[in-house]
Design a protein around this motif. Structure first.
Motif, PDB file in Angstrom:
ATOM      1  N   ARG A 582      88.191  38.317 101.399  1.00  0.00           N
ATOM      2  CA  ARG A 582      88.766  39.473 100.692  1.00  0.00           C
ATOM      3  C   ARG A 582      88.057  39.779  99.379  1.00  0.00           C
ATOM      4  O   ARG A 582      88.243  40.854  98.819  1.00  0.00           O
ATOM      5  CB  ARG A 582      90.252  39.198 100.399  1.00  0.00           C
ATOM      6  N   ILE A 583      87.296  38.837  98.868  1.00  0.00           N
ATOM      7  CA  ILE A 583      86.662  39.017  97.560  1.00  0.00           C
ATOM      8  C   ILE A 583      85.178  39.320  97.756  1.00  0.00           C
ATOM      9  O   ILE A 583      84.442  38.494  98.288  1.00  0.00           O
ATOM     10  CB  ILE A 583      86.835  37.733  96.710  1.00  0.00           C
ATOM     11  N   PRO A 584      84.720  40.509  97.367  1.00  0.00           N
ATOM     12  CA  PRO A 584      83.325  40.885  97.607  1.00  0.00           C
ATOM     13  C   PRO A 584      82.325  39.982  96.890  1.00  0.00           C
ATOM     14  O   PRO A 584      81.229  39.758  97.400  1.00  0.00           O
ATOM     15  CB  PRO A 584      83.225  42.310  97.065  1.00  0.00           C
ATOM     16  N   ALA A 585      82.686  39.500  95.687  1.00  0.00           N
ATOM     17  CA  ALA A 585      81.713  38.745  94.906  1.00  0.00           C
ATOM     18  C   ALA A 585      81.374  37.421  95.566  1.00  0.00           C
ATOM     19  O   ALA A 585      82.154  36.884  96.337  1.00  0.00           O
ATOM     20  CB  ALA A 585      82.247  38.508  93.505  1.00  0.00           C
ATOM     21  N   GLY A 586      80.183  36.900  95.253  1.00  0.00           N
ATOM     22  CA  GLY A 586      79.808  35.570  95.715  1.00  0.00           C
ATOM     23  C   GLY A 586      78.978  35.595  96.975  1.00  0.00           C
ATOM     24  O   GLY A 586      78.671  36.648  97.531  1.00  0.00           O
ATOM     25  N   GLU A 587      78.640  34.382  97.404  1.00  0.00           N
ATOM     26  CA  GLU A 587      77.730  34.204  98.526  1.00  0.00           C
ATOM     27  C   GLU A 587      78.369  34.650  99.853  1.00  0.00           C
ATOM     28  O   GLU A 587      79.586  34.557 100.016  1.00  0.00           O
ATOM     29  CB  GLU A 587      77.425  32.701  98.597  1.00  0.00           C
ATOM     30  N   ALA A 588      77.549  35.127 100.784  1.00  0.00           N
ATOM     31  CA  ALA A 588      78.047  35.443 102.121  1.00  0.00           C
ATOM     32  C   ALA A 588      78.553  34.167 102.794  1.00  0.00           C
ATOM     33  O   ALA A 588      77.967  33.094 102.622  1.00  0.00           O
ATOM     34  CB  ALA A 588      76.938  36.076 102.959  1.00  0.00           C
TER      35      ALA A 588
END
Lengths: 603, 85
Positions: A582-588
């Motif tokens: 749900r959180i776009p930020a950060g690593e795939a």
């Protein structure tokens, strides 16, 4: 950049050819020139996209620009629109809009509901996404089976649409043009997989947009005095209704062929329209050959905008296609029905000679024979009645420039546009099929741990094998185009829509619920299509089998929700994954899992 | 969900997603339910019901999806949740 150069060049060459026509210079083959130009551009794009990296081959380097990616996604449905749906609009009217509105709404759902989470996980295929989301190799394999079947159906339906192009523009039968087209698509994909497909589909998408706008725009300037027939064909609808009334009163048409069916679901019934809409809507939202474009974007933001652009392009199709059906119908009513056999226009025999147009049950090869055939069926007056004329559904798009005398250049533009649309769909479906075979079966199940070059080799073998199989199994007949297309979408919607919706938006959704929902949804849809097609069972609740997705959706949502509630919620691990998505930020997520697996292996 | 910030982000994301989808589906169902009645009126030479159900719905989709994508971009920025790359 190359796409832009190609676009300008294509338009310039069309203009030059039109000028030569005007000056009376005879060109060998208008369609041939445009085809070679298109093939050259596609070949250049594919060569530049050639690769030996899995990230390029399966996910277009995660660098596809949003507009091109959206055009590529929309091009997946353009082929069936031009050679199938315009014919459906012509003959059954309103039923066709279930597809256009379903595509539009489906791409919105993909952008809003699914694409952000899919891009956050960033796998190579939809089955792999489901496998990670529910931590289940079994679910991945089941999903891969469904995806292969759905992609194969789309591939066959698209290939069936090539026949009209081959016969009308190149004088070759399906047996020649199908292998050529498949070889072209396979060649593009062998070079650069998803990366090549993205650029080539975008370039083909330009040809499609050009072909649906330019000939129609020219015609519209002549007929209505405006280049935007999308806004002006309303008067033509009214005109058709009046001419039809007149033809009925002269005994040349029957009341059954009401033109007003085009503007109302009366003809097919509201229920059929609704089920078809739901089936196409859900299928568009999760069809793997479309949704896997989410994995090819730079970012989650780009994934949302990619499918927003796909909505834009598919809406261009949806606003324009009805104008074709209306103008063809209007032309038929004005200058064909009620005409003496000897005075029928030239295009009648042009299409009669390639077996796409029958009058009184016989191919209209010569006007003198037409009269004889009609005397036998009891038409003694010598005037063509509406019931005497049978036109194949796949010719309705390409016939418009021919019947309105727009000249050879614009006729070729229409033909190449339809061909480009089909090629784009063929490339996309072939890629999806081959990718799931090589990535989700061969690599994931049979030979895990193989090297990158081995994986790419397997991917390329899968493309060749799929291409060969599809060529051998291409169905004949224009009725198959829309049918196979709708089956493919129904299967995708029935199998994946409940699980993607619940899996992304409901944290309690469990692994077993997902497995059961996907399996039963696919089975309900697939078996309904199979059994009704074989005539083993009658239609249930009046749902036609092209809308079979509604069964899978109903079964999938029920099974998924009930089992999740009974089993007391998802595991800690799945819960955390749902949060992470749900959180776009950060690593795939797929990258994180890969990195962690490599770390574990090192110790 | 760890922080209350992220929870607030998700609440807004969820609202705009379901709002967009509900508008799309209700519009399609609503217009098609009242199609025959609306068709008795006319707009730009088109029967009104047809115009809304085809041209209207498709145009609405384009506007809605771009409003959605831009709003979601705004949310990503506001909550500083843009991706690294």
């Amino acid at each position: 950049m190359i796409v832009a150069v190609f676009a300008v060049l294509f338009a310039a060459i069309v203009a030059a050819m039109a000028l030569l026509d005007f000056l009376g210079v005879i060109l060998a083959s208008h369609a041939g020139i445009l085809l070679m130009l298109t093939f050259a551009a596609a070949g250049t794009l594919a060569l530049r996209a050639r690769t030996m990296q899995t990230m390029d081959f399966y996910a277009a380097t995660r660098a596809a620009p949003a507009v091109l990616n959206g055009a590529a996604a929309a091009s997946q449905v353009a082929g069936v629109c031009l050679v199938g749906l315009i014919g459906l609009l012509y003959s059954s009217g309103y039923a066709g809009f279930a597809f256009f509105v379903g595509w539009g709404a489906g791409f919105v759902a993909l952008a809003v509901l699914f694409a952000p989470a899919m891009r956050k996980v960033a796998t190579f295929t939809l089955p792999e996404f489901l496998g990670i989301r529910f931590d289940s190799a079994l679910l991945r394999t089941v999903a891969a089976g469904v995806m292969a079947l759905a992609a194969f159906a789309l591939l066959l339906g698209s290939l069936a649409g090539l026949e009209i192009i081959g016969l009308r523009y190149f004088g070759v039968a399906a047996g020649t043009i199908v292998p050529v087209a498949v070889t072209f698509a396979a060649g593009i994909l062998l070079l650069g997989g998803m990366r090549a497909a993205t650029w080539v589909q975008a370039a083909l998408g330009f040809v499609v947009v050009f072909a649906i706008f330019v000939p129609l725009g020219v015609l519209s300037v002549i007929k209505f005095g405006t280049p935007l027939p999308q806004l002006s064909y309303g008067d033509a609808i009214e005109g058709i209704v009046q001419i039809e009334r007149d033809l009925v009163s002269r005994g040349l048409a029957s009341v059954a062929q009401q033109a007003s069916d085009l503007t109302d679901a009366r003809g097919i019934g509201k229920w059929v329209f609704f089920t078809l809409f739901v089936s196409i809507f859900a299928g568009t939202a999760c069809a793997p050959y479309i949704s896997s474009r989410a994995f090819a974007t730079r970012s989650i933001d780009d994934a949302r905008f990619s499918f927003s652009w796909a909505v834009f392009f598919v809406v261009l199709l949806g606003l324009t296609a009805p104008a074709y059906a209306i103008l063809v119908k209007s032309e038929i009513y004005q200058s064909v029905i009620g005409t003496q056999f000897a005075r029928l226009p030239d295009w009648i025999t042009l299409y009669g000679n390639i077996g796409k147009l029958k009058i009184c049950g016989a191919d209209a090869t010569l006007l003198s024979e037409v009269a004889a055939a009609c005397r036998q069926t009891g038409n003694a007056e010598g005037l063509l009645r509406a019931a005497d004329l049978q036109m194949s559904a796949d010719m309705m798009f390409v016939v418009l420039p021919d019947m309105t005398g727009l000249g050879k250049t614009l006729a070729a533009v229409s033909g190449i546009g339809a061909l480009a649309a089909i090629l784009a769909a063929v490339a996309g479906a072939l890629l999806a099929l081959a990718n799931t075979l090589s990535h989700d079966f061969y690599f994931a199940v049979l030979r895990p741990g193989i090297s990158t070059s081995h994986r790419l080799f397997a991917g390329r073998i899968a493309i060749i094998a799929s291409a060969y199989l599809a060529t051998r199994m291409t169905p004949a007949g224009s009725a198959e185009i829309v049918k196979y297309f709708a089956w493919s979408f129904a299967l995708c919607g029935g199998a994946f829509f409940p699980t993607l919706t619940l899996g992304i938006w409901w944290k309690r959704y469990t692994r077993w619920a997902a497995l059961v929902a996907t399996t039963t949804g696919a089975a309900a849809t697939g078996l309904y299509i199979l059994f009704t097609e074989l005539g083993l069972i009658p239609e249930i609740f009046g749902v036609p089998n092209i809308a079979a997705g509604v069964f899978g959706i109903a079964v999938g949502f029920s099974a998924g929700i009930v089992i999740s509630l009974l089993s007391g919620g998802a595991s800690r691990h799945l819960h955390d994954l749902a949060d992470e998505m749900r959180i776009p930020a950060g690593e795939a997520v797929a990258d994180r899992l890969g990195r962690e697996a490599r770390l574990r292996a090192d110790y | 969900m760890e922080s209350s910030e992220q929870l607030a982000y998700w609440r807004r994301t969820r609202f705009v997603a379901w709002f967009t989808m509900a508008t799309v589906l209700l519009f399609v169902i609503g217009v098609n339910a009242g199609l025959a009645g609306l068709n008795s009126m006319s707009f730009l030479g088109f029967p009104l019901g047809y115009f809304l159900a085809v041209q209207g719905a498709l145009t609405l989709f384009v506007i809605l999806v771009f409003v959605y994508a831009n709003y979601q971009r705004y949310l990503d920025r506001k909550y500083e949740l843009l991706e690294d790359d």
